[in-house]
Design a protein around this motif. Structure first.
Motif, PDB file in Angstrom:
ATOM      1  N   SER A  47       0.858  -1.177   0.000  1.00  0.00           N
ATOM      2  CA  SER A  47       0.000   0.000   0.000  1.00  0.00           C
ATOM      3  C   SER A  47       0.900   1.234   0.000  1.00  0.00           C
ATOM      4  CB  SER A  47      -0.898  -0.002   1.239  1.00  0.00           C
ATOM      5  OG  SER A  47      -1.779  -1.105   1.201  1.00  0.00           O
ATOM      6  N   VAL A  48       0.288   2.411   0.141  1.00  0.00           N
ATOM      7  CA  VAL A  48       1.070   3.647   0.187  1.00  0.00           C
ATOM      8  C   VAL A  48       0.597   4.544   1.324  1.00  0.00           C
ATOM      9  CG1 VAL A  48       1.647   3.661  -2.276  1.00  0.00           C
ATOM     10  CG2 VAL A  48      -0.427   4.814  -1.494  1.00  0.00           C
ATOM     11  N   THR A  49       1.533   5.354   1.820  1.00  0.00           N
ATOM     12  CA  THR A  49       1.241   6.409   2.781  1.00  0.00           C
ATOM     13  C   THR A  49       1.866   7.686   2.214  1.00  0.00           C
ATOM     14  OG1 THR A  49       3.256   6.045   4.076  1.00  0.00           O
ATOM     15  CG2 THR A  49       1.311   4.777   4.714  1.00  0.00           C
ATOM     16  N   ARG A  50       1.672   8.793   2.924  1.00  0.00           N
ATOM     17  CA  ARG A  50       2.275  10.073   2.518  1.00  0.00           C
ATOM     18  C   ARG A  50       2.755  10.801   3.754  1.00  0.00           C
ATOM     19  NH1 ARG A  50      -1.216  11.395  -2.378  1.00  0.00           N
ATOM     20  NH2 ARG A  50       0.492  11.856  -3.787  1.00  0.00           N
ATOM     21  N   LYS A  51       3.835  11.529   3.607  1.00  0.00           N
ATOM     22  CA  LYS A  51       4.292  12.437   4.661  1.00  0.00           C
ATOM     23  C   LYS A  51       3.967  13.840   4.190  1.00  0.00           C
ATOM     24  CE  LYS A  51       8.022  13.241   7.871  1.00  0.00           C
ATOM     25  NZ  LYS A  51       9.369  12.848   8.293  1.00  0.00           N
ATOM     26  N   GLY A  52       3.020  14.478   4.867  1.00  0.00           N
ATOM     27  CA  GLY A  52       2.556  15.790   4.448  1.00  0.00           C
ATOM     28  C   GLY A  52       1.919  15.703   3.074  1.00  0.00           C
ATOM     29  N   GLU A  53       2.308  16.649   2.209  1.00  0.00           N
ATOM     30  CA  GLU A  53       1.807  16.660   0.832  1.00  0.00           C
ATOM     31  C   GLU A  53       2.800  16.000  -0.116  1.00  0.00           C
ATOM     32  OE1 GLU A  53      -1.201  17.656   0.092  1.00  0.00           O
ATOM     33  OE2 GLU A  53      -1.667  18.529   2.050  1.00  0.00           O
ATOM     34  N   GLY A  54       3.809  15.323   0.453  1.00  0.00           N
ATOM     35  CA  GLY A  54       4.876  14.724  -0.338  1.00  0.00           C
ATOM     36  C   GLY A  54       4.409  13.558  -1.184  1.00  0.00           C
ATOM     37  N   PRO A  55       5.359  12.930  -1.873  1.00  0.00           N
ATOM     38  CA  PRO A  55       5.028  11.803  -2.742  1.00  0.00           C
ATOM     39  C   PRO A  55       4.567  10.585  -1.932  1.00  0.00           C
ATOM     40  CG  PRO A  55       7.402  12.045  -2.566  1.00  0.00           C
ATOM     41  CD  PRO A  55       6.795  13.218  -1.845  1.00  0.00           C
ATOM     42  N   GLU A  56       3.904   9.685  -2.621  1.00  0.00           N
ATOM     43  CA  GLU A  56       3.482   8.449  -1.977  1.00  0.00           C
ATOM     44  C   GLU A  56       4.705   7.657  -1.520  1.00  0.00           C
ATOM     45  OE1 GLU A  56       0.997   6.459  -4.846  1.00  0.00           O
ATOM     46  OE2 GLU A  56      -0.762   7.603  -4.196  1.00  0.00           O
ATOM     47  N   VAL A  57       4.584   7.054  -0.336  1.00  0.00           N
ATOM     48  CA  VAL A  57       5.647   6.226   0.226  1.00  0.00           C
ATOM     49  C   VAL A  57       5.123   4.800   0.265  1.00  0.00           C
ATOM     50  CG1 VAL A  57       7.090   5.804   2.258  1.00  0.00           C
ATOM     51  CG2 VAL A  57       6.478   8.158   1.632  1.00  0.00           C
ATOM     52  N   PRO A  58       5.738   3.873  -0.494  1.00  0.00           N
ATOM     53  CA  PRO A  58       5.243   2.489  -0.493  1.00  0.00           C
ATOM     54  C   PRO A  58       5.530   1.789   0.832  1.00  0.00           C
ATOM     55  CG  PRO A  58       7.194   2.696  -1.884  1.00  0.00           C
ATOM     56  CD  PRO A  58       6.868   4.070  -1.383  1.00  0.00           C
ATOM     57  N   THR A  59       4.607   0.930   1.221  1.00  0.00           N
ATOM     58  CA  THR A  59       4.791   0.101   2.415  1.00  0.00           C
ATOM     59  C   THR A  59       4.854  -1.348   1.963  1.00  0.00           C
ATOM     60  OG1 THR A  59       2.429  -0.078   2.784  1.00  0.00           O
ATOM     61  CG2 THR A  59       3.532   1.717   3.904  1.00  0.00           C
ATOM     62  N   GLU A  60       5.930  -2.019   2.290  1.00  0.00           N
ATOM     63  CA  GLU A  60       6.103  -3.411   1.857  1.00  0.00           C
ATOM     64  C   GLU A  60       5.291  -4.381   2.702  1.00  0.00           C
ATOM     65  OE1 GLU A  60       7.620  -4.270  -0.967  1.00  0.00           O
ATOM     66  OE2 GLU A  60       7.799  -2.101  -1.206  1.00  0.00           O
ATOM     67  N   CYS A  61       5.221  -4.110   4.004  1.00  0.00           N
ATOM     68  CA  CYS A  61       4.559  -5.031   4.929  1.00  0.00           C
ATOM     69  C   CYS A  61       3.183  -4.513   5.327  1.00  0.00           C
ATOM     70  CB  CYS A  61       5.393  -5.183   6.197  1.00  0.00           C
ATOM     71  SG  CYS A  61       7.017  -5.875   5.906  1.00  0.00           S
ATOM     72  N   ALA A  62       2.280  -5.442   5.568  1.00  0.00           N
ATOM     73  CA  ALA A  62       0.961  -5.082   6.083  1.00  0.00           C
ATOM     74  C   ALA A  62       1.108  -4.560   7.503  1.00  0.00           C
ATOM     75  CB  ALA A  62       0.058  -6.313   6.083  1.00  0.00           C
ATOM     76  N   TYR A  63       0.164  -3.712   7.905  1.00  0.00           N
ATOM     77  CA  TYR A  63       0.104  -3.291   9.300  1.00  0.00           C
ATOM     78  C   TYR A  63      -1.303  -2.856   9.662  1.00  0.00           C
ATOM     79  CZ  TYR A  63       0.752   1.642   7.779  1.00  0.00           C
ATOM     80  OH  TYR A  63       0.633   2.875   7.184  1.00  0.00           O
ATOM     81  N   VAL A  64      -1.563  -2.840  10.971  1.00  0.00           N
ATOM     82  CA  VAL A  64      -2.824  -2.334  11.503  1.00  0.00           C
ATOM     83  C   VAL A  64      -2.497  -1.228  12.500  1.00  0.00           C
ATOM     84  CG1 VAL A  64      -4.161  -4.440  11.146  1.00  0.00           C
ATOM     85  CG2 VAL A  64      -2.955  -4.114  13.314  1.00  0.00           C
ATOM     86  N   VAL A  65      -3.443  -0.296  12.611  1.00  0.00           N
ATOM     87  CA  VAL A  65      -3.307   0.788  13.579  1.00  0.00           C
ATOM     88  C   VAL A  65      -4.503   0.747  14.511  1.00  0.00           C
ATOM     89  CG1 VAL A  65      -3.036   3.272  13.939  1.00  0.00           C
ATOM     90  CG2 VAL A  65      -2.081   2.212  11.888  1.00  0.00           C
ATOM     91  N   LEU A  66      -4.211   0.847  15.791  1.00  0.00           N
ATOM     92  CA  LEU A  66      -5.245   0.930  16.818  1.00  0.00           C
ATOM     93  C   LEU A  66      -5.411   2.392  17.209  1.00  0.00           C
ATOM     94  CD1 LEU A  66      -7.161  -0.128  19.036  1.00  0.00           C
ATOM     95  CD2 LEU A  66      -5.124  -0.466  20.465  1.00  0.00           C
ATOM     96  N   PHE A  67      -6.659   2.859  17.157  1.00  0.00           N
ATOM     97  CA  PHE A  67      -7.008   4.199  17.607  1.00  0.00           C
ATOM     98  C   PHE A  67      -7.848   4.053  18.871  1.00  0.00           C
ATOM     99  CE2 PHE A  67      -6.248   4.441  13.077  1.00  0.00           C
ATOM    100  CZ  PHE A  67      -5.349   5.492  13.018  1.00  0.00           C
ATOM    101  N   PRO A  68      -7.177   4.078  20.038  1.00  0.00           N
ATOM    102  CA  PRO A  68      -7.911   3.898  21.292  1.00  0.00           C
ATOM    103  C   PRO A  68      -8.732   5.146  21.637  1.00  0.00           C
ATOM    104  CG  PRO A  68      -5.559   4.154  21.701  1.00  0.00           C
ATOM    105  CD  PRO A  68      -5.751   4.237  20.235  1.00  0.00           C
ATOM    106  N   ARG A  69      -9.653   4.966  22.545  1.00  0.00           N
ATOM    107  CA  ARG A  69     -10.518   6.062  22.980  1.00  0.00           C
ATOM    108  C   ARG A  69      -9.883   6.792  24.165  1.00  0.00           C
ATOM    109  NH1 ARG A  69     -12.785   1.447  22.714  1.00  0.00           N
ATOM    110  NH2 ARG A  69     -14.173   0.914  21.013  1.00  0.00           N
ATOM    111  N   GLY A  70      -9.735   8.110  24.019  1.00  0.00           N
ATOM    112  CA  GLY A  70      -9.336   8.940  25.153  1.00  0.00           C
ATOM    113  C   GLY A  70      -7.916   8.770  25.649  1.00  0.00           C
ATOM    114  N   THR A  71      -7.031   8.191  24.851  1.00  0.00           N
ATOM    115  CA  THR A  71      -5.645   8.030  25.280  1.00  0.00           C
ATOM    116  C   THR A  71      -4.742   8.988  24.497  1.00  0.00           C
ATOM    117  OG1 THR A  71      -5.078   6.348  23.655  1.00  0.00           O
ATOM    118  CG2 THR A  71      -6.032   5.570  25.735  1.00  0.00           C
ATOM    119  N   TRP A  72      -3.539   9.145  24.951  1.00  0.00           N
ATOM    120  CA  TRP A  72      -2.567  10.040  24.323  1.00  0.00           C
ATOM    121  C   TRP A  72      -1.593   9.244  23.472  1.00  0.00           C
ATOM    122  CZ3 TRP A  72      -1.961  15.501  24.812  1.00  0.00           C
ATOM    123  CH2 TRP A  72      -3.021  16.119  25.486  1.00  0.00           C
ATOM    124  N   TRP A  73      -2.089   8.260  22.726  1.00  0.00           N
ATOM    125  CA  TRP A  73      -1.243   7.456  21.842  1.00  0.00           C
ATOM    126  C   TRP A  73      -2.094   6.713  20.816  1.00  0.00           C
ATOM    127  CZ3 TRP A  73      -2.451   2.265  22.117  1.00  0.00           C
ATOM    128  CH2 TRP A  73      -3.101   1.835  23.295  1.00  0.00           C
TER     129      TRP A  73
END
Length: 172
Positions: free
Chosen positions: A40-66
């Motif tokens: 897949s791809v991500t971006r840093k700011g408005e920069g070019p797409e950055v390819p990601t070789e490995c799959a990943y998941v992100v957890l968005f917890p409720r009310g935490t500072w991380w």
């Protein structure tokens, strides 16, 4: 069909930092889980797409500072936690938060848990004028994460594995 969510990490002055469109996988007692399959791809700011070789998941917890990223092998960092302001769901299709520079990560090979980017955190306290309460919350989150990630407390033990399996094969 899995819905897509726009993820926008920002810096304290509001500028766009890391951003990507991720697949909504589901929700549990730890928070909302989003995933990216391999290549897949991500971006840093408005920069070019950055390819990601490995799959990943992100957890968005409720009310935490991380937030927490869980990477599939062979990525050398198994867990990568960004210390952030609590996430804000702008809509069901967009989540945002402020990246406060400090990160806690766990290496896959030896399980070493590290607090990184303390120099950037110190620099940005001055540049962006972080209020004292934001500094205190970020530092407290760092201490808590070092213990929780290092000790394998959930969701840093096994809880993320079923979510990661949903995207690791690229079929989510």
């Amino acid at each position: 069909m899995t819905s897509l969510v726009q993820v926008n990490y920002r810096k304290y002055d509001g500028t766009l930092h890391w951003n990507m469109r991720m697949r909504r996988l589901g929700e549990d007692e730890h928070g909302v889980w989003l995933g990216l399959p391999p290549h897949s791809v991500t971006r840093k700011g408005e920069g070019p797409e950055v390819p990601t070789e490995c799959a990943y998941v992100v957890l968005f917890p409720r009310g935490t500072w991380w937030t927490a990223v869980f990477n599939a092998p062979p990525r050398s960092t198994e867990v990568y936690c960004d210390i952030t302001t609590p996430v804000e769901w702008v809509s069901p299709e967009e989540v945002t938060m402020v990246d406060l520079d400090l990160d806690v990560l766990r290496k896959r090979a030896d399980g070493a848990t590290l607090l990184v980017d303390e120099d950037e955190f110190a620099e940005h306290q001055v540049r962006y004028g972080y209020p004292a309460d934001v500094i205190a919350q970020a530092e407290a989150a760092g201490r808590w994460l070092m213990e929780a990630v290092g000790g394998g407390a959930e969701p840093f033990g096994e809880a993320y594995r079923p979510w990661l399996a949903m995207v690791a094969d690229g079929n989510a």
